[in-house]
Design a protein around this motif. Structure first.
Motif, PDB file in Angstrom:
ATOM      1  N   LEU A 137      22.640 -41.994  37.598  1.00  0.00           N
ATOM      2  CA  LEU A 137      22.107 -42.443  36.312  1.00  0.00           C
ATOM      3  C   LEU A 137      20.591 -42.314  36.255  1.00  0.00           C
ATOM      4  CD1 LEU A 137      24.360 -45.392  35.221  1.00  0.00           C
ATOM      5  CD2 LEU A 137      24.588 -42.917  34.898  1.00  0.00           C
ATOM      6  N   LYS A 138      19.971 -42.637  37.382  1.00  0.00           N
ATOM      7  CA  LYS A 138      18.520 -42.543  37.433  1.00  0.00           C
ATOM      8  C   LYS A 138      18.085 -41.071  37.380  1.00  0.00           C
ATOM      9  CE  LYS A 138      14.871 -44.203  40.302  1.00  0.00           C
ATOM     10  NZ  LYS A 138      14.759 -44.090  41.759  1.00  0.00           N
ATOM     11  N   ASP A 160      19.760 -38.478  36.255  1.00  0.00           N
ATOM     12  CA  ASP A 160      20.087 -37.869  34.954  1.00  0.00           C
ATOM     13  C   ASP A 160      18.956 -38.116  33.964  1.00  0.00           C
ATOM     14  OD1 ASP A 160      22.488 -37.256  36.093  1.00  0.00           O
ATOM     15  OD2 ASP A 160      23.743 -38.435  34.730  1.00  0.00           O
ATOM     16  N   ALA A 161      18.613 -39.386  33.808  1.00  0.00           N
ATOM     17  CA  ALA A 161      17.609 -39.742  32.801  1.00  0.00           C
ATOM     18  C   ALA A 161      16.272 -39.086  33.143  1.00  0.00           C
ATOM     19  CB  ALA A 161      17.465 -41.259  32.729  1.00  0.00           C
ATOM     20  N   HIS A 162      15.918 -39.127  34.417  1.00  0.00           N
ATOM     21  CA  HIS A 162      14.633 -38.584  34.811  1.00  0.00           C
ATOM     22  C   HIS A 162      14.539 -37.088  34.498  1.00  0.00           C
ATOM     23  CE1 HIS A 162      10.958 -37.842  36.962  1.00  0.00           C
ATOM     24  NE2 HIS A 162      11.562 -36.898  37.679  1.00  0.00           N
ATOM     25  N   HIS A 167      21.392 -32.017  37.745  1.00  0.00           N
ATOM     26  CA  HIS A 167      20.540 -33.187  37.998  1.00  0.00           C
ATOM     27  C   HIS A 167      20.399 -33.417  39.496  1.00  0.00           C
ATOM     28  CE1 HIS A 167      22.556 -33.668  34.078  1.00  0.00           C
ATOM     29  NE2 HIS A 167      21.379 -34.095  33.665  1.00  0.00           N
ATOM     30  N   LYS A 199      22.763 -34.714  25.020  1.00  0.00           N
ATOM     31  CA  LYS A 199      21.590 -34.747  25.894  1.00  0.00           C
ATOM     32  C   LYS A 199      21.923 -35.400  27.222  1.00  0.00           C
ATOM     33  CE  LYS A 199      17.771 -33.682  23.221  1.00  0.00           C
ATOM     34  NZ  LYS A 199      16.324 -33.573  23.367  1.00  0.00           N
ATOM     35  N   ARG A 200      22.783 -36.385  27.187  1.00  0.00           N
ATOM     36  CA  ARG A 200      23.118 -37.097  28.419  1.00  0.00           C
ATOM     37  C   ARG A 200      23.932 -36.235  29.384  1.00  0.00           C
ATOM     38  NH1 ARG A 200      24.951 -42.801  28.604  1.00  0.00           N
ATOM     39  NH2 ARG A 200      24.706 -42.094  30.756  1.00  0.00           N
ATOM     40  N   ASP A 214      28.510 -42.767  31.778  1.00  0.00           N
ATOM     41  CA  ASP A 214      27.845 -44.002  32.239  1.00  0.00           C
ATOM     42  C   ASP A 214      28.261 -44.351  33.658  1.00  0.00           C
ATOM     43  OD1 ASP A 214      26.526 -44.449  29.891  1.00  0.00           O
ATOM     44  OD2 ASP A 214      28.063 -45.792  29.066  1.00  0.00           O
ATOM     45  N   GLN A 269      16.404 -35.172  32.630  1.00  0.00           N
ATOM     46  CA  GLN A 269      16.545 -34.823  31.208  1.00  0.00           C
ATOM     47  C   GLN A 269      15.200 -34.985  30.491  1.00  0.00           C
ATOM     48  OE1 GLN A 269      19.937 -37.227  30.061  1.00  0.00           O
ATOM     49  NE2 GLN A 269      21.249 -36.079  31.460  1.00  0.00           N
ATOM     50  N   THR A 270      14.472 -36.024  30.860  1.00  0.00           N
ATOM     51  CA  THR A 270      13.148 -36.213  30.257  1.00  0.00           C
ATOM     52  C   THR A 270      12.193 -35.093  30.672  1.00  0.00           C
ATOM     53  OG1 THR A 270      13.555 -38.574  30.423  1.00  0.00           O
ATOM     54  CG2 THR A 270      11.301 -37.902  29.913  1.00  0.00           C
ATOM     55  N   ASP A 287      12.997 -31.935  28.840  1.00  0.00           N
ATOM     56  CA  ASP A 287      12.581 -32.074  27.445  1.00  0.00           C
ATOM     57  C   ASP A 287      11.079 -31.886  27.305  1.00  0.00           C
ATOM     58  OD1 ASP A 287      14.547 -32.360  25.663  1.00  0.00           O
ATOM     59  OD2 ASP A 287      14.556 -34.559  25.618  1.00  0.00           O
TER      60      ASP A 287
END
Ligand code: ANZ
Ligand code: ZN
Length: 830
Positions: free
Chosen positions: A7-8, A10-12, A738, A112-113, A623, A14-15, A18
């Motif tokens: 989860l960490k 992925d978010a990192h 990721h 995006k996720r 999730d 993806q940002t 972007d």
């Protein structure tokens, strides 16, 4: 090592992607271009597993192409017009635009996720004026070129709701909301001349080597080209009837003529005969579409008219009105040859008409044909005068020649394909840029007045088209004479929107639909991926639209999609409660319904669908397991063209593998020994995964990665093991991006693995195992050598001569003669 925190990560990442616009299409370098496209989604509300599977496949290919040095275009957008938005407006009172735009926001966040390598700067939604305004301009171009016309055509009319219904809103002949019996009404509607391109659209299939054969066949059948003969029978009491046949060779086997219920002859007969009129009415109730006719029992009405056979005027055939003849195909009239056509045979047996054999397979050749199965195979013409002894093709030509020489018929080709009716009596679509003027007729809106924007202030409180009853929107001055006129209130079929979005993705200037040179640099789409449900209409319309643009000189691309792949569906078990309700997998645990504690019945494994409730929402799964595990599972279990069964075990297995991969790729050995077998495996896996991805065999790529991972796991520390782990990481990167970025950064690499190159392959490492070659001197075995398979003759000879045992046996002398059997034997003759 630690656990991979999906989860960490992925978010990192993806940002990071972007912010750096990592996946913006590169239009400046001279790298070869690759256009990877998945069919864009309808913004229905939420992403479903089918989307996840489809987009993951495209994503792996897009990321792989980047790693192999391509400038990649991989865009995403929204097929955003259509009826569900109007239904939501009627049911929930929300504006279709608000409903659609909210869905787009939700679904975009969901996509995006999953970490797709998409160029979001090119995102488009067909419901926005900056898209559909350009579509209106293209429509006007086709209009100016004579490829658009208006004609009367029937629609489904709901007499209670006073509205036109789409075919899918008619259920068992009744309106889906009112339940009223639906009527056919004639309206003047817009058509695109796709039939002008029928031949081209068939011929073009021949060059599509990277399309599934089944899709090409479906397109060909849909166009339905039949070559044959159109000819006239004189009617004994005056007049004539023209028929179309694909079997002119059977002309001497004719036993009746039949016309469609809405054929002018049928109408004329019905006018003076109440019985005929009643029969015609009955036919219409039975339905008149090809599919309906197919299933009905054959029925006819003898009109009493007699048709004279063109090759023997003394021979008269009865003329029937028959329910199996379609008015819209050929000439709406046929001649029946019962011995060689099953429908005609059924009809002849029912009405006791002659059944004469005119084609023989060699076994029987007499004129009397018995039995109830028509003979439709190949054979020789019999009982047919000048045609006797010919084969079918010869006889067809002979009859066409005779008809043309005698002036009673002409060779002709007919198509099943009809022109494309694009008018929809709906609000949520592209307004058709035409104004109807009482004095000038239909007038094209000048391009500088585009886009014609949909009015926002509409209501769905009453049925019917809100554009039509809007107080002001449709009232305009005629662009030609400036007198009061009204806008066209029909909107375009949403298939028009999806017929050119791939061009707009490739180039999106503000002032025109696309820049020709830039669009041509990207097109055709190298790989298009989507559902087989679009195998006919969407692909045919997009192919037509592209050809039409070529025809009018706007874009020099003949076929829009060079490669096509149709993926299988995502399926799941179905569950029913004790009292027969469908249950969602969320409501079932250990074979019982959680709410009631009753046992459930486990049903068939079926495509995930709301109606059967067997849907797994991707979002909570992402999730729980992270994007990479979901992606991995989507690729791993089944060949991509087959169905994939979603299962808890499957996703857990994928998650475990992701964790395992994390441990393996983090491995760096201080040891610097060799492990040739592992090095070879790494090279071979690199080549194999590349081939598999290029062939879209993702499950095969996954299997190869499992093997390499297991080998790395088992190997003892060595420099080769470090290298193999690094290779494994790069090969897996398109699938689990990721994790790959996280491990890449942890290993101290600069930049992104998304920008890294695909591992180099050393061809020597691919040489398949070694072979044992026998070395003889004067026919006597002296040595055996382990040589690379496929080694050249001279090299095998040199290796043999270098053997000490051979040197001894030859006594230091050169051989007189050398015989080499490749990969098996070297015989030296002293
Ligand atoms: C004589 C004949 C003899 C036929 C025979 C067939 C077999 P395809 O190949 O699908 O194009 N036909 C023509 N117009 C029709 C219509 N409006 N409604 C229903 N049937 C129609 O089919 C062409 C054949 O379908 C034609 O060839 C005609 O029947 C029939 F041994 O003519 B044939
Ligand atoms: Zn006018």
């Amino acid at each position: 090592t630690t656990r991979f925190n999906a989860l960490k990560a992925d978010a990192h990442w993806q940002t990071v992607w972007d912010e750096r616009q990592t996946f913006a299409a590169d239009t400046t370098s001279d790298r070869p271009r690759a256009y990877v496209l998945e069919m864009f989604p309808y913004p229905s509300g939420r992403i479903h597993m089918g989307h996840v599977r489809n987009y993951t496949m495209g994503d792996v290919l897009a990321r792989y192409r980047r790693m192999t040095g391509h400038a990649v275009l991989h865009p995403m957008g929204w097929d955003a017009f259509g009826m569900p938005a109007e239904n939501a407006a009627m049911e929930k009172g929300v504006h279709p635009g608000n409903w659609t735009r909210a869905n787009i926001q939700t679904m975009k966040a969901q996509l995006k996720r999953l970490g797709f390598a998409l160029d979001w700067s090119r995102e488009l939604a067909t419901c926005e004026p900056d898209y559909y305004g350009h579509e209106q301009a293209l429509f006007l171009d086709l209009f100016a070129a004579g490829l658009v016309y208006r004609k009367e055509s029937s629609v489904n009319w709901d007499p209670v709701d006073m509205t036109v219904l789409a075919n899918e809103q008619v259920i068992d002949g009744r309106g889906w909301r009112s339940g009223a019996v639906v009527e056919k009404r004639k309206l003047s509607q817009w058509f695109l001349k796709i039939t002008d391109f029928a031949d081209e659209l068939i011929e073009g299939l021949g060059g599509l080597d990277h399309w599934p054969d089944k899709v090409k066949l479906m397109q060909e059948n849909w166009i339905g080209r039949s070559r044959g003969l159109r000819f006239r029978f004189e009617i004994a009491t005056g007049g004539e009837v023209e028929v179309f046949t694909t079997r002119p060779d059977t002309i001497f086997g004719a036993s009746f003529v039949a016309v469609a219920a809405d054929h002018p002859i049928a109408r004329a007969v019905a006018e003076r005969s109440p019985e005929a009129a009643a029969f015609v009415e009955r036919c219409k109730q039975g339905g008149t579409t090809a599919a309906e006719l197919e299933t009905q029992e054959k029925q006819g009405f003898d009109t009493g008219l007699r048709a004279r056979h063109p090759l023997d005027p003394s021979w008269e055939l009865p003329v029937y009105i028959a329910n199996f003849v379609l008015m819209e195909y050929g000439t709406g009239a046929v001649f029946g040859v019962p011995a060689h056509d099953q429908r005609d045979l059924d009809f002849a047996r029912k009405y006791d008409l002659p059944v004469k054999r005119v084609v023989s397979d060699g076994a029987e050749d007499g004129p009397v044909f018995v039995g109830d199965t028509a003979f439709t195979g190949a054979g020789t013409i019999v009982n047919s005068h000048f045609l006797d002894g010919m084969d079918i093709e010869e006889a067809k030509r002979a009859v066409v020649d005779r008809a043309e020489a005698g002036g009673w018929g002409t060779g002709s080709t007919v198509y099943r394909l009809r022109d494309w009716g694009v008018s929809r009596q709906r609000y949520w679509g592209t307004p058709i840029p035409i104004v109807h003027c009482p004095s000038c007729g239909p007038v094209a809106v000048p391009k500088d007045q585009l886009p014609i924007v949909l009015p926002e202030d509409v209501s769905f409180a009453v049925p019917g088209n809100p554009l039509d009853r809007h107080p002001t929107w449709k009232h305009v001055a005629c662009p030609a004479c400036d007198e009061p006129a009204v806008r066209e209130t029909d909107t375009l079929d949403t298939f028009v929107d999806s017929s050119w979005y791939f061009i707009r993705f490739a180039s999106q200037p503000d002032d025109k639909p696309f820049d020709r040179a830039e669009a041509e640099r990207w097109l055709p789409v190298g790989q298009y991926i989507g559902g087989v449900e679009h195998a006919i209409l969407h692909l045919l319309y997009a192919r037509f639209w592209t050809r039409a643009l070529k025809h009018i000189g706007k874009l020099d691309v003949a076929e829009p999609f060079a490669g096509l792949f149709t993926q299988g569906m995502v399926t799941h078990e179905t569950y029913k409660s004790a009292d027969g309700r469908w249950l969602s997998p969320d409501d079932v645990a250990n074979g019982v319904e959680t709410a009631t504690g009753d046992a459930v019945t486990v049903g068939r494994i079926e495509k995930m669908s709301k109606s059967k409730k067997n849907v797994i929402d991707p979002e909570p799964i992402v999730d729980q397991y992270g994007a990479d595990a979901v992606r991995w599972f989507m690729l791993s279990d089944s060949p991509p063209e087959r169905d994939l069964e979603w299962s808890e075990n499957g996703i857990e297995g994928a998650w475990r593998f992701v964790q395992r991969l994390w441990r393996l790729v983090g491995q760096a050995d201080a040891a610097d020994g060799d492990d040739l077998a592992l090095r070879k495996l790494a090279h071979r896996t690199t080549a194999g995964v590349a081939d598999a991805i290029e062939g879209l065999q993702f499950n095969k790529a996954v299997a190869l990665l499992y093997t390499l991972a297991a080998a790395v796991e088992k190997a003892t520390p060595s420099r080769d093991r470090t290298d193999a782990a690094a290779t494994l990481l790069r090969l897996a990167a398109p699938m689990v991006p990721h994790l790959a970025e996280e491990a890449w950064a942890a290993a101290g690499n600069d930049g992104l693995i998304a920008d890294a190159a695909w591992p180099m392959i050393d061809p020597a490492m691919l040489v398949d195992d070694e072979v044992t070659v026998a070395v003889q001197v004067n026919g006597k075995l002296r040595d055996t050598l382990l040589l690379p398979k496929g080694i050249a003759r001279e090299e095998a000879e040199a290796a043999a001569l270098a053997s000490e045992k051979v040197v001894r046996a030859l006594d230091g002398k050169a051989p007189r003669k050398v015989i080499v059997v490749p990969d098996r034997l070297v015989n030296l003759v002293a």
